[in-house]
Design a protein around this motif. Sequence first.
Motif, PDB file in Angstrom:
ATOM      1  N   LEU A  48      17.353  55.499  -3.753  1.00 52.38           N
ATOM      2  CA  LEU A  48      18.134  54.494  -4.498  1.00 52.38           C
ATOM      3  C   LEU A  48      17.306  54.179  -5.820  1.00 52.38           C
ATOM      4  N   GLU A  49      16.103  54.575  -5.858  1.00 55.53           N
ATOM      5  CA  GLU A  49      15.258  54.237  -7.095  1.00 55.53           C
ATOM      6  C   GLU A  49      15.847  55.594  -8.045  1.00 55.53           C
ATOM      7  N   LEU A  50      15.976  56.654  -7.773  1.00 58.32           N
ATOM      8  CA  LEU A  50      16.506  57.691  -8.351  1.00 58.32           C
ATOM      9  C   LEU A  50      17.793  57.483  -8.746  1.00 58.32           C
ATOM     10  N   GLU A  51      18.542  57.138  -8.029  1.00 51.64           N
ATOM     11  CA  GLU A  51      20.156  56.772  -8.367  1.00 51.64           C
ATOM     12  C   GLU A  51      20.158  56.055  -9.460  1.00 51.64           C
ATOM     13  N   ARG A  52      19.216  54.896  -9.394  1.00 54.92           N
ATOM     14  CA  ARG A  52      19.173  54.094 -10.381  1.00 54.92           C
ATOM     15  C   ARG A  52      18.898  54.633 -11.712  1.00 54.92           C
ATOM     16  N   GLU A  53      17.860  55.551 -11.683  1.00 58.84           N
ATOM     17  CA  GLU A  53      17.254  56.048 -13.112  1.00 58.84           C
ATOM     18  C   GLU A  53      18.335  57.058 -13.544  1.00 58.84           C
ATOM     19  N   LEU A  54      19.141  57.722 -12.861  1.00 59.94           N
ATOM     20  CA  LEU A  54      20.174  58.549 -13.057  1.00 59.94           C
ATOM     21  C   LEU A  54      21.102  57.986 -13.813  1.00 59.94           C
ATOM     22  N   TYR A  55      21.698  56.920 -12.952  1.00 61.17           N
ATOM     23  CA  TYR A  55      22.954  56.103 -13.527  1.00 61.17           C
ATOM     24  C   TYR A  55      22.843  55.132 -14.442  1.00 61.17           C
ATOM     25  N   GLY A  62      19.237  53.853 -15.718  1.00 64.10           N
ATOM     26  CA  GLY A  62      17.863  53.784 -16.165  1.00 64.10           C
ATOM     27  C   GLY A  62      17.613  54.640 -17.145  1.00 64.10           C
ATOM     28  N   GLU A  63      16.218  55.215 -17.133  1.00 67.54           N
ATOM     29  CA  GLU A  63      15.546  56.258 -18.251  1.00 67.54           C
ATOM     30  C   GLU A  63      16.049  57.626 -18.331  1.00 67.54           C
ATOM     31  N   LEU A  64      16.637  57.847 -16.976  1.00 67.97           N
ATOM     32  CA  LEU A  64      17.178  59.240 -16.683  1.00 67.97           C
ATOM     33  C   LEU A  64      18.596  59.337 -17.174  1.00 67.97           C
ATOM     34  N   SER A  65      19.168  58.450 -17.466  1.00 66.65           N
ATOM     35  CA  SER A  65      20.472  58.256 -17.480  1.00 66.65           C
ATOM     36  C   SER A  65      21.215  58.733 -19.237  1.00 66.65           C
ATOM     37  N   ASN A  66      20.259  58.943 -19.927  1.00 68.75           N
ATOM     38  CA  ASN A  66      20.337  59.462 -21.250  1.00 68.75           C
ATOM     39  C   ASN A  66      19.643  60.845 -21.386  1.00 68.75           C
ATOM     40  N   LEU A  67      20.069  62.016 -21.522  1.00 69.05           N
ATOM     41  CA  LEU A  67      19.506  63.230 -21.488  1.00 69.05           C
ATOM     42  C   LEU A  67      18.299  63.254 -22.474  1.00 69.05           C
TER      43      LEU A  67
END
Length: 391
Positions: free
Chosen positions: A76-83, A85-90
Amino acid sequence: MPDIQTMLSRTFNNFFESEKSSGIFLIFCTLLSLALANSSLGPDYLSFWHAPVAGLTREHWVNDGLMAIFFLFVGLELERELYSGELSNLKNALFPIVAALGGIGVPASIHFMLNTGTPTQAGTGIPMATDIAFALGVLAMLGSRVPASLKIFLTALAVIDDLGAIIVIALFYTAQFSPTYLAGALVVFILLLILNRAFKVMSVPVYLLGGALMWFFMFKSGVHATISGVLLAFSLPFSAKAEDEESPSHQLENFLHKPVAFIILPLFALANTGLVIGPEWQKSLSSMNSWGIIAGLVIGKPVGISLASFLAVAMNVCRLPPDLKWRHIFGAGLLGGIGFTMSIFIANLAFAGRAEIIDASRLAILLSSLAAGALGFLWLKRSGDEIQAVV
């Protein structure tokens, strides 16, 4: 620093505070477990965890059952970051991604070089991991001495690190593989995705029931059952809208903060750190496996994270956040050497049935994590003091 501050959402701050408190509580549980194991109550304490319940030992239920919930939370943490959070912007994501890859590759290479061709080569994955709770707990103790973006960087790095550990567990730590049961787990996963994407089902209990069935199939397949937690996380409906109370993913992540921090991880610590430290405990640290773990976590992590980050910035692959200095990145790399939960988890899988090597690995992990945490804290504290002195 306004752009940085707006990124610290309520969900992120709740997560950060949970990890801070969890890290402190985990230290207490670890010390308690070590004290009990080495007291007159030691034999009873250890036999309690090794006693069978419904076909599995209590330790096994914690490591295969409760830790699946932990992996759900990680997913869930990873999903939030990907969608969102910090990881949503390449552009923003590349920096912690590259850093994490360096922090995975260099420690693993150190252990592999020291143990290649030996019975302990399977432990190569042990120094790859970073314990989010401990690392963020140490960082939280530094308060305003560290920039806000360092919290985001270390969180994103640790989440990616966990993803790497999950992939390694799925690919390399599988026993008595059953394609039929794995196919059953994947069918359940696909059905949950269909309920999410095609039918827009928003009922959390429906997904939890499917997740329990997926866990059973995964457990029987030989692939570690905790992987079902990650798959369940990505099958849940997710809303990129900040603090969306209607999102099942958001609901579960908020609900699981405290149970994971104060029940599941402490139980894991109690079940897995009951080490009997005998008069020749130093001898267990003289093996190449122990040296590989210690060198990988204490040296490999900061070197790998710092070197990969520097090369990526030098080659214009990504940029260093404006309020971070290279000393901050090195300090984060030191904290990345706190392996603890994930490292112990991988050690259990790598050396299943070999209690002596597991105990030696756990001791090396505990000492390495303690050293990495202390060095990271002192390094970043001094860096913060120097900044305040200049100001």
